[in-house]
Design an enzyme around this catalytic site. Structure first.
Site, PDB file in Angstrom:
ATOM      1  CB  CYS A  54      -0.828  -0.003   1.281  1.00 32.84           C
ATOM      2  SG  CYS A  54      -2.550   0.289   1.044  1.00 32.84           S
ATOM      3  CG  ASP A  56       2.752   5.379   3.905  1.00 34.30           C
ATOM      4  OD1 ASP A  56       3.870   5.581   4.406  1.00 34.30           O
ATOM      5  OD2 ASP A  56       2.282   6.059   2.983  1.00 34.30           O
ATOM      6  CB  CYS A  80       7.265   8.665   3.388  1.00 32.63           C
ATOM      7  SG  CYS A  80       5.600   9.126   3.874  1.00 32.63           S
ATOM      8  CB  CYS A 130      -0.924   8.370   1.669  1.00 30.54           C
ATOM      9  SG  CYS A 130       0.609   9.284   1.684  1.00 30.54           S
TER      10      CYS A 130
END
Lengths: 323, 401
Positions: A54, A56, A80, A130
């Site tokens: 996905c 994350d 991230c 996200c």
């Protein structure tokens, strides 16, 4: 598009210093083991949200004491910079709260905690969607601990996932403040201010509810309510302020209620042709039908009865003019 | 130490190129299309740059190499003028390209689709390249053009341009290649590969930004994209970018002189990095090393998201690139990563290192050390490497993206 958009934004420049600091050195990164929790007489809950495929993923650890209080929390994250920093802040916000209190933590709370100053967002809008996964993973952990479904925490329809703004709140704010644009809704509620998916179809993800539709439907409802209010106001005696259609309806209602039955008893009837408001007088033009037509009383006693009834019920400056 | 390994994005200008351009940015500023000496005196230097470019790609004198502003312009020119010449004003209706082209091809094709053109986007194999037989099977009588990149910007993988050029010639279809990642990096010999059009750009081979070119075989018909004055024989109007063209000539001459030796040096450094990084557990690179541009590595590191990895590399003053959706403004997953389709995770864990002839041995060692540290740090945070598993019922899978 304008001057400030020409060069676009540098992604990392839009991160707050707090995001940078926590990405470089997350404080609550790590794991809590079953043994540690048990040794302290506490319960361990571990919940995942997202997945590598996905882009994350976060794993949340809660050590919960017998009084439902989260005494320690850790996280692991595939993600991230903003995913790692927001996971760190999420655990920070959980510690010291009861599970029931923790469920109330929103993604906005996390994002606010990452801000350097209250005015400047900590992450750019597309990242909010996200990488800030706090609410979802907390909800999952809480459902595991309390043995209830995740849906049970959802007592209302959530339109904006980022800011956790409900449909009811948005409708209320539109009505209360007479909002006319989506931008105003965002200013008032923060809904639509982050990932922007809920503004209109075509954003980062599909939503069931969009602000543009909610605004349109709520405005329509407001217009209807306004008309209903005007009609109510009319029956409360403010005949002069009614629209023409409302006036006709109001006059008709009075005729139906107090006049028509007597005309019909005599084999006649009447209809309203027009209403003209000259300021000084409100002239109601009527036409007699059936037996009334040509009846001697129609221009004297009957006419007087109709006029005085309307004067009494609606407005003193009414004149009734048969044609 | 500042290390730049994002040379597929753009490159440092070679100091010798800057020097060659310098006079034409200062004292020799005349317009080469002017009749006076200030203008005409520019011609010898321009002619020499033209020679350098023709020589570097082995173009024939009968061919045209037209200077443009960038490869994006060159790509737009070929696609849009093919549409006008062969589709609007001809009997064709179809263009064949690939799923992994640069946005200047893909977006232009989408635009042409909106105008009614049929476009076929060919898929890639697990090596990230389109196979020649695939191209062949999608060409119809109505196909006006095949446009396929020479080398991939993401993976460095080389596409079978020579085979495809033969197929296109046999079937009588024009063939264009976006050769922006090939020219100056590997031998591009247009006597060996029979191709109608190629696009390239100076800033990819240590020349200046803002100077591209379109090669047109046999000076064949292709309506101009830019109409105006008589520059470039009317094929591409606009005052010549004198310094840019001279810079491109010089840069390409340097890049293609002893290109074999340069490739060997760069690939030795590239291979050293690649070997070292593959020593790390759970890493893999995309595409056969021998069929890649010599400077490129696309590596997937399990459990480490691309933007996070780039962040740590950036903290170490290393400039690299990722195909991770998280690092792009629109969060769209990288088309090349998705097209390879080997593993969904790859779309989020890919890091591209692209070297140049200016990459030093010290930098190679520094990259290996710093990269390894970053992988260690991020895997220590990563949920993919966590030991304690979720409470039963607490597992998750990917539902979106």
């Amino acid at each position: 598009m304008a001057k400030n958009d020409i060069l676009g934004e540098t992604l990392w420049d839009a991160y707050s210093d707090k995001v940078t600091t926590l990405m470089n050195n997350p404080t609550h990164q790590g794991e809590i083991t079953e043994e540690t929790a048990a040794a302290n007489g506490n319960k361990l809950i571990v919940a995942d949200f997202g997945a590598e495929s996905c882009g994350d993923a976060v794993r949340l650890y809660w050590e919960i004491d017998p009084g439902d209080k989260i005494v320690n929390s850790k996280f692991k994250s595939f993600g991230c910079g903003t995913a790692i920093a927001s996971s760190d802040v999420m655990t920070e916000l959980c510690i010291g709260k009861t599970v029931q209190e923790a469920v109330k933590i929103t993604n906005i709370d996390v994002e606010f905690a990452l801000r350097d100053n209250p005015e400047t967002p900590a992450v750019p809008p597309q990242k909010m969607h996200c990488s800030v996964m706090a609410y979802d993973v907390i909800k999952k952990a809480a459902s595991l601990y309390l043995g209830v479904s995740e849906e049970s925490f959802e007592d209302e329809i959530i339109v904006c996932e980022c800011a956790r703004v409900s449909l009811g709140t948005i409708q209320e704010v539109i009505k209360l403040n007479d909002l006319k644009t989506v931008e105003e809704i965002t200013d008032y509620t923060k809904a639509g201010g982050f990932c922007k998916s809920c503004i209109k179809p075509g954003g980062h993800e599909d939503r069931e509810w969009y602000l543009v539709d909610i605004l349109e439907n709520t405005r329509k409802e407001m217009d209807e309510e306004k008309m209903a209010a005007a009609a109510d106001a009319g029956s409360a005696g403010e005949f002069a302020t009614m629209t023409l259609v409302q006036k006709i309806k109001a006059v008709d209602a009075i005729i139906d209620e107090s006049v028509r039955q007597f005309l019909i008893m005599d084999g006649g009837d009447m209809e309203i042709i027009d209403i003209k408001d000259s300021g000084e007088y409100i002239d109601i033009y009527i036409r007699y039908l059936g037996a009334c037509n040509g009846c001697a009383s129609s221009s004297t006693g009957t006419l007087y009865a109709i006029e005085s009834t309307l004067k009494e019920k609606l407005a003193q400056n009414i004149r009734v003019l048969p044609i | 130490m500042k290390v730049y390994v994002d040379n597929n994005a753009t490159t440092m200008m070679d100091p010798a190129v800057v020097e060659a351009m310098q006079p034409f940015l200062t004292e020799q500023y005349g317009n080469p299309n002017s009749i006076h000496k200030a203008g005409s005196s520019i011609h010898p230097a321009l002619a020499s740059a033209v020679d350098q470019v023709y020589t570097a790609i082995n173009a024939a004198d009968a061919d045209d190499i037209i200077f443009t502003s960038c490869a994006t312009e060159s790509n737009n020119w070929v696609l849009q003028s093919t549409w006008i010449d062969d589709i609007l004003n001809g009997d064709k209706d179809h263009i064949v390209t690939t799923e992994v082209e640069h946005p200047s091809i893909l977006s232009t094709c989408k635009f042409l689709e909106e105008q009614g053109v049929k476009v076929t986007y060919l898929p890639v194999n697990e090596q990230g390249v389109v196979e020649a037989h695939t191209v062949s099977s999608f060409i119809t009588e109505k196909t006006a053009l095949v446009s396929m990149m020479w080398a991939s910007n993401e993976t460095g993988m080389l596409f079978p341009v020579k085979e495809v050029s033969k197929i296109c010639r046999e079937k009588g279809v024009k063939f264009h290649s976006d050769a922006v990642q090939a020219v100056g990096k590997i031998p591009v010999d247009l006597q060996d590969v029979d191709i109608d059009f190629i696009s390239f750009s100076a800033h990819k081979f240590h020349g200046p930004k803002g100077t591209g070119a379109l090669y047109i075989k046999n000076s064949q018909k292709l309506s101009p994209l830019f109409h105006g004055g008589e520059q470039m024989a009317g094929r591409r109007s606009g005052t010549l970018n004198v310094a840019g063209i001279i810079g491109m000539g010089k840069a390409l001459e340097i890049a293609t002189t002893n290109i074999g030796g340069k490739m060997a040096e760069i690939s030795a450094k590239r291979n050293k990095i690649e070997d070292a990084l593959l020593e790390l557990e759970d890493t893999f690179t995309i595409g056969d090393r021998n069929n890649r541009t010599p400077n490129t590595i696309l590596i997937s590191i399990r459990g480490v998201e691309g933007e996070g990895m780039l962040w740590d590399l950036n903290n170490g003053e290393i400039a690299a690139s990722t195909g991770s959706a998280c690092a792009s403004e629109d969060l769209e997953a990288n088309s090349v990563m998705l097209a390879i389709g080997a593993d969904n995770e790859l779309a989020h864990t890919g890091i591209r290192l692209s070297l140049s002839r200016f990459t030093t041995d010290e930098e190679v060692d520094y990259i290996i050390a710093h990269f390894t540290d970053a992988v260690k740090r991020l895997r220590a945070i990563s949920s993919s490497y966590a030991i304690v598993q979720p409470t039963p019922g607490g597992e998750a899978s990917c539902e979106v993206h």
